[in-house]
Write a protein that holds these residues in place. Structure first.
Motif, PDB file in Angstrom:
ATOM      1  N   PHE A 349      28.067 163.450 -37.628  1.00 55.06           N
ATOM      2  CA  PHE A 349      29.576 163.258 -39.030  1.00 55.06           C
ATOM      3  C   PHE A 349      30.919 162.251 -38.214  1.00 55.06           C
ATOM      4  N   PRO A 350      31.644 161.761 -38.478  1.00 53.05           N
ATOM      5  CA  PRO A 350      32.796 161.042 -37.424  1.00 53.05           C
ATOM      6  C   PRO A 350      33.629 162.448 -36.665  1.00 53.05           C
ATOM      7  N   ASN A 351      33.982 161.625 -35.543  1.00 55.97           N
ATOM      8  CA  ASN A 351      34.061 162.747 -34.434  1.00 55.97           C
ATOM      9  C   ASN A 351      33.702 164.187 -34.285  1.00 55.97           C
ATOM     10  N   GLU A 352      31.958 163.862 -34.164  1.00 52.90           N
ATOM     11  CA  GLU A 352      31.543 165.014 -33.680  1.00 52.90           C
ATOM     12  C   GLU A 352      30.579 165.435 -32.520  1.00 52.90           C
ATOM     13  N   SER A 353      31.868 166.270 -32.008  1.00 52.18           N
ATOM     14  CA  SER A 353      31.530 166.049 -30.551  1.00 52.18           C
ATOM     15  C   SER A 353      30.166 166.927 -30.274  1.00 52.18           C
ATOM     16  N   GLU A 354      29.574 166.682 -28.664  1.00 49.39           N
ATOM     17  CA  GLU A 354      28.393 167.185 -28.424  1.00 49.39           C
ATOM     18  C   GLU A 354      28.487 168.982 -28.351  1.00 49.39           C
ATOM     19  N   GLU A 355      30.283 169.128 -28.322  1.00 52.66           N
ATOM     20  CA  GLU A 355      30.277 170.968 -28.313  1.00 52.66           C
ATOM     21  C   GLU A 355      29.988 170.784 -30.020  1.00 52.66           C
ATOM     22  N   ASN A 356      31.085 169.918 -30.776  1.00 53.34           N
ATOM     23  CA  ASN A 356      30.475 170.714 -32.645  1.00 53.34           C
ATOM     24  C   ASN A 356      29.372 170.608 -32.846  1.00 53.34           C
ATOM     25  N   PHE A 357      28.297 169.547 -32.349  1.00 51.25           N
ATOM     26  CA  PHE A 357      26.816 169.954 -32.527  1.00 51.25           C
ATOM     27  C   PHE A 357      26.227 170.874 -31.958  1.00 51.25           C
ATOM     28  N   GLU A 358      26.725 171.329 -30.589  1.00 50.00           N
ATOM     29  CA  GLU A 358      25.806 172.249 -30.004  1.00 50.00           C
ATOM     30  C   GLU A 358      26.039 173.460 -30.925  1.00 50.00           C
ATOM     31  N   ASN A 359      27.444 173.515 -31.991  1.00 44.81           N
ATOM     32  CA  ASN A 359      27.390 175.053 -32.612  1.00 44.81           C
ATOM     33  C   ASN A 359      25.871 174.881 -33.887  1.00 44.81           C
ATOM     34  N   THR A 360      25.712 173.341 -33.813  1.00 44.78           N
ATOM     35  CA  THR A 360      24.997 173.651 -35.188  1.00 44.78           C
ATOM     36  C   THR A 360      24.265 174.121 -34.929  1.00 44.78           C
ATOM     37  N   LEU A 361      23.264 173.853 -33.343  1.00 42.68           N
ATOM     38  CA  LEU A 361      21.870 174.399 -32.867  1.00 42.68           C
ATOM     39  C   LEU A 361      22.191 176.043 -32.687  1.00 42.68           C
ATOM     40  N   LYS A 362      22.985 175.946 -31.919  1.00 45.48           N
ATOM     41  CA  LYS A 362      23.400 177.339 -32.201  1.00 45.48           C
ATOM     42  C   LYS A 362      23.194 178.286 -33.303  1.00 45.48           C
ATOM     43  N   LEU A 363      23.572 177.930 -34.354  1.00 48.63           N
ATOM     44  CA  LEU A 363      24.115 178.274 -36.441  1.00 48.63           C
ATOM     45  C   LEU A 363      22.350 178.789 -36.581  1.00 48.63           C
ATOM     46  N   ALA A 385      35.979 159.968 -46.278  1.00 51.45           N
ATOM     47  CA  ALA A 385      35.186 160.129 -44.808  1.00 51.45           C
ATOM     48  C   ALA A 385      34.365 159.028 -44.861  1.00 51.45           C
ATOM     49  N   ALA A 386      34.905 158.505 -45.093  1.00 45.65           N
ATOM     50  CA  ALA A 386      34.284 156.565 -45.219  1.00 45.65           C
ATOM     51  C   ALA A 386      35.370 156.313 -44.301  1.00 45.65           C
ATOM     52  N   ARG A 387      36.289 156.810 -44.829  1.00 40.45           N
ATOM     53  CA  ARG A 387      37.828 155.619 -44.261  1.00 40.45           C
ATOM     54  C   ARG A 387      38.216 156.312 -42.998  1.00 40.45           C
ATOM     55  N   LEU A 388      37.592 157.271 -42.482  1.00 40.72           N
ATOM     56  CA  LEU A 388      37.342 157.638 -40.871  1.00 40.72           C
ATOM     57  C   LEU A 388      36.259 157.073 -39.878  1.00 40.72           C
ATOM     58  N   GLU A 389      37.015 156.415 -38.827  1.00 38.44           N
ATOM     59  CA  GLU A 389      36.144 155.560 -37.743  1.00 38.44           C
ATOM     60  C   GLU A 389      34.231 156.189 -37.792  1.00 38.44           C
ATOM     61  N   ASP A 390      33.151 155.582 -37.918  1.00 42.21           N
ATOM     62  CA  ASP A 390      31.804 156.217 -37.857  1.00 42.21           C
ATOM     63  C   ASP A 390      31.571 156.087 -36.652  1.00 42.21           C
ATOM     64  N   ASN A 391      32.193 156.963 -35.594  1.00 41.20           N
ATOM     65  CA  ASN A 391      32.421 156.565 -33.590  1.00 41.20           C
ATOM     66  C   ASN A 391      31.198 157.252 -32.870  1.00 41.20           C
ATOM     67  N   VAL A 392      30.244 158.279 -33.948  1.00 43.28           N
ATOM     68  CA  VAL A 392      29.697 158.497 -32.928  1.00 43.28           C
ATOM     69  C   VAL A 392      28.724 157.722 -33.284  1.00 43.28           C
ATOM     70  N   ASP A 393      28.427 157.247 -31.803  1.00 43.50           N
ATOM     71  CA  ASP A 393      27.362 156.023 -32.053  1.00 43.50           C
ATOM     72  C   ASP A 393      25.381 156.089 -32.044  1.00 43.50           C
ATOM     73  N   MET A 394      24.458 155.250 -32.814  1.00 46.26           N
ATOM     74  CA  MET A 394      23.505 155.637 -33.406  1.00 46.26           C
ATOM     75  C   MET A 394      22.546 156.211 -32.083  1.00 46.26           C
ATOM     76  N   THR A 395      22.938 155.789 -31.418  1.00 39.87           N
ATOM     77  CA  THR A 395      21.576 156.943 -30.184  1.00 39.87           C
ATOM     78  C   THR A 395      22.126 157.996 -30.025  1.00 39.87           C
ATOM     79  N   THR A 396      23.394 158.124 -29.505  1.00 39.38           N
ATOM     80  CA  THR A 396      24.024 159.796 -29.346  1.00 39.38           C
ATOM     81  C   THR A 396      23.254 159.963 -31.617  1.00 39.38           C
ATOM     82  N   LYS A 397      23.583 159.516 -32.202  1.00 35.32           N
ATOM     83  CA  LYS A 397      22.969 160.137 -32.955  1.00 35.32           C
ATOM     84  C   LYS A 397      21.224 160.899 -33.214  1.00 35.32           C
ATOM     85  N   LYS A 398      20.788 160.080 -32.910  1.00 25.17           N
ATOM     86  CA  LYS A 398      19.168 159.748 -32.803  1.00 25.17           C
ATOM     87  C   LYS A 398      18.992 160.864 -32.031  1.00 25.17           C
ATOM     88  N   GLN A 399      19.694 161.058 -31.158  1.00 27.97           N
ATOM     89  CA  GLN A 399      18.966 161.703 -30.013  1.00 27.97           C
ATOM     90  C   GLN A 399      19.348 163.046 -30.226  1.00 27.97           C
TER      91      GLN A 399
END
Ligand code: SAH
Ligand code: SF4
Ligand code: F3S
Length: 486
Positions: A349-363, A385-399
Motif C-alpha cells: 500500500f502507498p508509503n508502506e515501510s519495512e516496519e509497517n510490513f513487519e507488523n503485518t508479519l507479526k500479526l 488511495a489512487a491519489r497517493l503516490e504508488d511509491n513502493v517499488d515493484m521489486t520490494t512489493k514482490k519481495q
C-alpha cells in the motif's frame, strides 16, 4: 466502417460514489421481463459465459446463464460454437482487467467465422467510465456492454443488439435496486450461493467495489429464507450466503440483524451453512454466539485484516486497529474453539515501510491463520488511495509478497499437519481437478481433501481418514463402513 453506438447509459464514477441514506432501493419482483421475440431468440443457438472475480460475481454469472436459457439458448463450453459470448468481469486489481482485455482481443477472430455472433462484456470492469471508453474506442467487435445493476435487462438488450446491429451500451451508476425472481443455472447440485445483500458502503480507500456495486442494500429476509428452503427441498447440502460485508445485513431495512438471519437459516436445517465476507468492524457478539450454537453453521470465518499495521489500516480506512482485531479473534476463538480463520492481506500500500510490513508479519504469526489470500496493492482509478503516490517499488512489493506467503504457508502446513490420522467430515463434490480417479471435497472448516473412494458418494457427506497433510490439501480415504453415521 465504424458501427453506430446506441448509448442508453454510460457509467459515472461520481454518481456511483453517492450515498443517499434515505433513498430506499426498489424491490423488483418478476424482474426479468420478456416478450415473445425474446423468449424465442435463442432457439437452436448456444451461449458461452465466462466469469472472473468474487463469489458474488460467480453468482451473477449463474443468473446470466439462467436468463439466457430462459431465452432458449443452450449452454456450451466451446467458444467456437457459441452464438452469444459474455465475459462477466472483475475490476478489483489491474491484473484482472488486463486478462479480460487480452481475452477480448483473442475473441475477435471468432467474428470472422460467425458474423452473427453477439459478444457482450459485463460486470464490475464496465462500471468504470475509462474502461467503457476504451472498449468503445479499441474493441469494435464488442456488441453489448451492460453493468452490475441491470443484469435483469439482458433479454431486451440482447434483442436490441441482435436486430439493430448497433453496439448497445447500458451501464447504470445509480445506487442499485434489488431484482428478485432471477432465474439461474447453478454451478453445483450440492452447494449453492445465495446473495443476502448487494453493494458496499465501507469505501476502504483502495477498493473499487463500492463504486461498481452501489449502495449496501439487503434483500428481504423472507425472500432469502424462501430461496434457501427451496434449495434444501431440491437436495442441496450447503449454502454460502454472500455479501461484501454480511455483518451489515439488515441495517438498511431496520429489520433483523445478520445474526438473527443466520439463526433462521440454521433452523431451516440445511446441512452446511457458510457466509462470506465478514468485515471485522461490525462483527457482533450476538453473531459469535449464533455461530457457536448451531452445528450446521460451519466453523470457518473469513476475516480480512488487510494489514497488521495501525498506520496503514487507518490510511486504508478499515476502521479497526490491530488491537481490536486481535481482541475479536480472541473472543471468536474462546466461544468457537474449533474455528478456522482465514484472511485477505494487501502488501505494498502507498508509503508502506519495512516496519509497517513487519507488523503485518507479526500479526500473521500471532493469529496463525488456516490460510490467507495475499495481494499486491493495485491502484484503482477514482479511489482515494489512487491519489497517493504508488511509491513502493515493484521489486520490494514482490519481495514482501514472497516473504508473507512463506510465513503463511509455514503456519498453514503446521496447522494442516494436526489433521494426520484424524477423521473429518467431507462433502464430496466430485473428482479431483488433477486426478480423475480421486475424489475431492471440503471439511467443515474449509480444508480441501483429496481421497480414494467410491464415486457413488459424490454429493454426500462422508467420513474421511487423513493419511497425508500437505500445505494446501489433505489426503485420505473414505471410511465406507462409517458412512451411514456421517
Ligand atoms: N468485501 C470484502 C473484499 C472484497 S475484495 C472485504 O472487505 O473483505 C477482495 C480482496 O481483494 C480484499 O479483501 C482485498 O484484500 C483485495 N483488494 C481489494 N482492492 C484491492 C486493490 N486495489 N489492490 C489489491 N488488492 C485489493
Ligand atoms: Fe472493498 Fe472494503 Fe467494501 Fe470490502 S468492505 S468491498 S474491501 S470497500
Ligand atoms: Fe471483482 Fe466486482 Fe467482485 S470488482 S471482486 S467482481 S464485486
Amino acid at each position: 466502417m465504424k458501427r453506430t453506438i446506441q448509448v442508453k447509459q454510460i457509467p459515472n464514477l461520481k454518481e456511483a460514489a453517492k450515498r443517499e441514506m434515505n433513498l430506499q432501493p426498489e424491490f423488483i419482483y418478476q424482474s426479468v421481463e420478456m416478450d415473445e421475440t425474446m423468449k424465442n431468440l435463442g432457439k437452436n443457438k448456444k451461449f458461452f459465459v465466462r466469469t472472473y472475480g468474487c463469489q458474488g460475481n460467480l453468482r451473477d454469472g449463474e443468473v446470466i446463464e439462467g436468463i439466457l436459457s430462459k431465452m432458449q439458448y443452450e449452454k456450451t463450453e466451446n467458444l467456437q460454437e457459441a452464438d452469444v459470448i459474455i465475459l462477466n468481469t472483475c475490476a478489483v486489481r489491474e491484473n484482472a482487467e488486463k486478462k479480460v482485455f487480452g481475452e477480448i482481443g483473442l475473441l475477435k477472430k471468432l467474428k470472422l467465422t460467425n458474423p452473427d455472433l453477439i459478444f457482450g462484456v459485463c460486470g464490475c470492469m464496465v462500471q468504470q467510465e475509462h474502461i467503457v471508453k476504451k472498449i468503445l474506442e479499441t474493441c469494435e467487435h464488442v456488441d453489448l456492454v451492460f453493468g452490475t445493476h441491470n443484469i435483469h435487462h439482458l433479454p431486451s438488450l440482447l434483442k436490441e443488439a441482435y436486430f439493430s446491429k448497433e453496439r448497445v451500451i447500458e451501464v447504470l451508476s445509480n445506487q442499485g435496486n434489488i431484482a428478485e425472481d432471477l432465474p439461474s443455472i447453478r454451478a453445483s447440485k450440492t452447494k449453492a450461493w445465495v446473495n443476502i445483500m448487494y453493494g458496499c458502503n465501507k469505501f476502504c480507500t483502495y477498493c473499487i467495489v463500492p463504486y461498481t456495486r452501489g449502495k449496501e442494500r439487503s434483500r428481504k429476509s423472507v425472500d432469502i429464507l424462501k430461496e434457501i428452503q427451496e434449495l434444501k427441498d431440491q437436495g442441496y447440502l450447503e449454502v454460502t450466503v454472500l455479501g461484501q460485508n454480511v455483518n451489515a445485513y439488515g441495517k438498511d431495512l431496520h429489520d433483523i440483524s445478520f445474526a438473527q438471519l443466520l439463526e433462521q437459516i440454521a433452523l431451516i436445517g440445511i446441512k452446511r451453512i457458510r457466509f462470506t465476507t465478514s468485515h471485522p468492524w461490525d462483527f457482533s457478539e450476538e453473531l459469535i454466539d449464533v455461530i457457536a450454537k448451531y452445528d450446521n453453521i460451519m466453523p470457518h470465518i473469513h476475516l480480512p485484516v488487510q494489514s497488521g499495521d495501525d498506520t496503514i489500516l487507518r490510511k486504508m480506512g478499515r476502521r479497526y486497529t490491530t488491537q481490536s482485531y486481535l481482541e475479536l479473534v480472541q473472543k471468536i476463538r474462546t466461544k468457537i474453539p474449533n474455528v478456522a480463520l482465514t484472511t485477505d492481506i494487501i502488501v505494498g500500500f502507498p508509503n508502506e515501510s519495512e516496519e509497517n510490513f513487519e507488523n503485518t508479519l507479526k500479526l500473521v504469526e500471532q493469529v496463525r491463520y488456516d490460510s490467507a489470500f495475499t495481494f499486491i496493492y493495485s491502484p484503482r482509478v477514482g479511489t482515494p488511495a489512487a491519489r497517493l503516490e504508488d511509491n513502493v517499488d515493484m521489486t520490494t512489493k514482490k519481495q514482501r509478497f514472497n516473504r508473507l506467503t512463506a510465513v503463511i504457508s509455514k503456519i498453514q502446513l503446521e496447522k494442516y499437519k494436526t489433521y494426520q490420522d484424524q477423521v473429518v467430515k467431507v462433502l464430496v463434490e466430485g473428482y479431483s481437478k488433477t486426478n480423475p480417479s480421486i475424489l475431492s471435497g471440503y471439511t467443515e472448516d474449509m480444508k480441501l481433501v483429496n481421497f480414494k473412494g467410491n464415486p457413488e458418494f459424490i454429493g454426500k457427506i462422508v467420513p474421511v481418514l487423513i493419511h497425508k497433510c500437505k500445505t494446501f490439501t489433505l489426503e485420505g480415504e473414505i471410511l465406507e463402513t462409517r458412512c451411514a453415521q456421517a
